[in-house]
Design an enzyme around this catalytic site. Structure first.
Site, short mmCIF file in Angstrom:
data_model
loop_
_atom_site.label_atom_id
_atom_site.label_comp_id
_atom_site.label_asym_id
_atom_site.label_seq_id
_atom_site.Cartn_x
_atom_site.Cartn_y
_atom_site.Cartn_z
N ASP A 1 1.00 -1.16 -0.07
CA ASP A 1 0.00 0.02 -0.01
C ASP A 1 1.00 1.18 0.05
O ASP A 1 2.09 1.10 0.42
CB ASP A 1 -0.89 -0.17 1.25
CG ASP A 1 -1.60 0.94 1.60
OD1 ASP A 1 -2.38 1.57 0.49
OD2 ASP A 1 -1.75 1.64 2.72
N ARG A 2 0.43 2.31 -0.50
CA ARG A 2 1.34 3.65 -0.49
C ARG A 2 1.16 4.53 1.04
O ARG A 2 2.17 4.51 1.73
CB ARG A 2 0.85 4.41 -1.60
CG ARG A 2 1.95 5.51 -2.19
CD ARG A 2 1.54 6.43 -2.96
NE ARG A 2 0.77 7.54 -2.46
CZ ARG A 2 0.35 8.69 -3.13
NH1 ARG A 2 0.49 8.81 -3.88
NH2 ARG A 2 -0.34 9.53 -2.06
N ASP A 3 0.07 5.08 1.12
CA ASP A 3 -0.19 6.13 1.87
C ASP A 3 -0.05 5.47 3.40
O ASP A 3 -0.82 4.26 3.51
CB ASP A 3 -1.47 6.63 1.65
CG ASP A 3 -1.38 7.62 0.72
OD1 ASP A 3 -0.25 8.02 0.15
OD2 ASP A 3 -2.70 7.83 0.04
N CYS B 1 -16.32 0.17 -8.85
CA CYS B 1 -15.24 -0.36 -9.67
C CYS B 1 -15.07 -1.56 -8.84
O CYS B 1 -15.43 -1.99 -7.66
CB CYS B 1 -13.97 0.69 -9.66
SG CYS B 1 -13.17 0.98 -8.15
N ASP C 1 -5.58 12.38 7.02
CA ASP C 1 -7.11 12.36 6.93
C ASP C 1 -7.72 13.05 5.83
O ASP C 1 -8.66 13.09 5.34
CB ASP C 1 -7.78 12.19 8.34
CG ASP C 1 -7.43 11.13 9.20
OD1 ASP C 1 -7.16 10.03 8.43
OD2 ASP C 1 -7.50 11.28 10.45
N CYS D 1 -6.13 3.16 -7.83
CA CYS D 1 -7.63 3.34 -8.00
C CYS D 1 -8.01 4.76 -7.90
O CYS D 1 -7.95 5.35 -6.74
CB CYS D 1 -8.41 2.37 -7.18
SG CYS D 1 -10.03 2.84 -7.23
MG LIG Z 1 -2.55 3.35 3.80
ZN LIG Z 2 -11.19 1.68 -8.84
#
Ligand SMILES: [Mg+2]
Ligand SMILES: [Zn+2]
EC number: 3.1.3.-
Length: 176
Positions: A7-9, A97, A17, A89
């Protein structure tokens, strides 16, 4: 091949947030760039799967997101490593989606790109949705305590989840 998906963040860079909306707000977590570079140099392919609904919400354009990913690639390259496929995404929660985590579309895209099965691949995230995504496609769920990780830990984890302080600790484990 040795593949790991991140995952990135909250894993690679500090999360907010209020979303990460500009290149200035994209700030790597201490040790994360080095961790990716070390894994890469040891033969690991490091791919990234990131929800970026801020695009659908109009908080920042795709070009800004791409600039963040260019920065990520440059920083890792400076350490002698390489970032693999980055899949994002850009949709919102109501768009229906199949890529927005906890849907597994992005992980499937990565597996198809590299032509490998997802089973047992480590997926490292800081949110419940990451762990759920991993479980859906039989990846190994891995939680880091950075980002939302401590909050996620407090909510309780799916059975079999591995927990590490941060991405540097994940890399250290894989490289021992
Ligand atoms: Mg994250
Ligand atoms: Zn998506």
């Amino acid at each position: 091949m040795k593949l790991i998906i991140l995952d990135r963040d909250g894993v690679i860079n500090h999360d907010s947030d209020a979303y990460i909306k500009s290149l200035d707000e994209w700030i790597p977590i201490a040790g994360s760039i080095e961790a990716i570079a070390r894994l890469s140099k040891a033969g690991w392919t490091v791919a990234v799967a990131t929800n970026q609904s801020g695009i659908a919400r109009g908080y920042y354009p795709l070009a800004v997101l791409e600039a963040m990913h260019t920065r990520l690639r440059e920083l890792v390259a400076e350490q002698g490593g390489e970032v693999g496929l980055i899949v994002q995404c850009p949709h919102g929660p109501d768009d229906g989606c199949d890529c927005r985590k906890p849907k597994p579309g992005m992980l499937r895209q990565i597996a198809e790109h590299y032509g490998v099965p997802l089973s047992g691949i480590w997926f490292v995230g800081d949110s419940s949705s990451d762990l759920e995504t991993a479980r859906t496609v039989d990846c190994q769920p891995v939680l880091v305590k950075t980002g939302k990780g401590e909050r996620t830990l407090a909510k309780g984890l799916p059975a079999g989840t591995l927990v590490f302080d941060d991405l540097a600790a994940v890399a250290a484990q894989l490289l021992t």
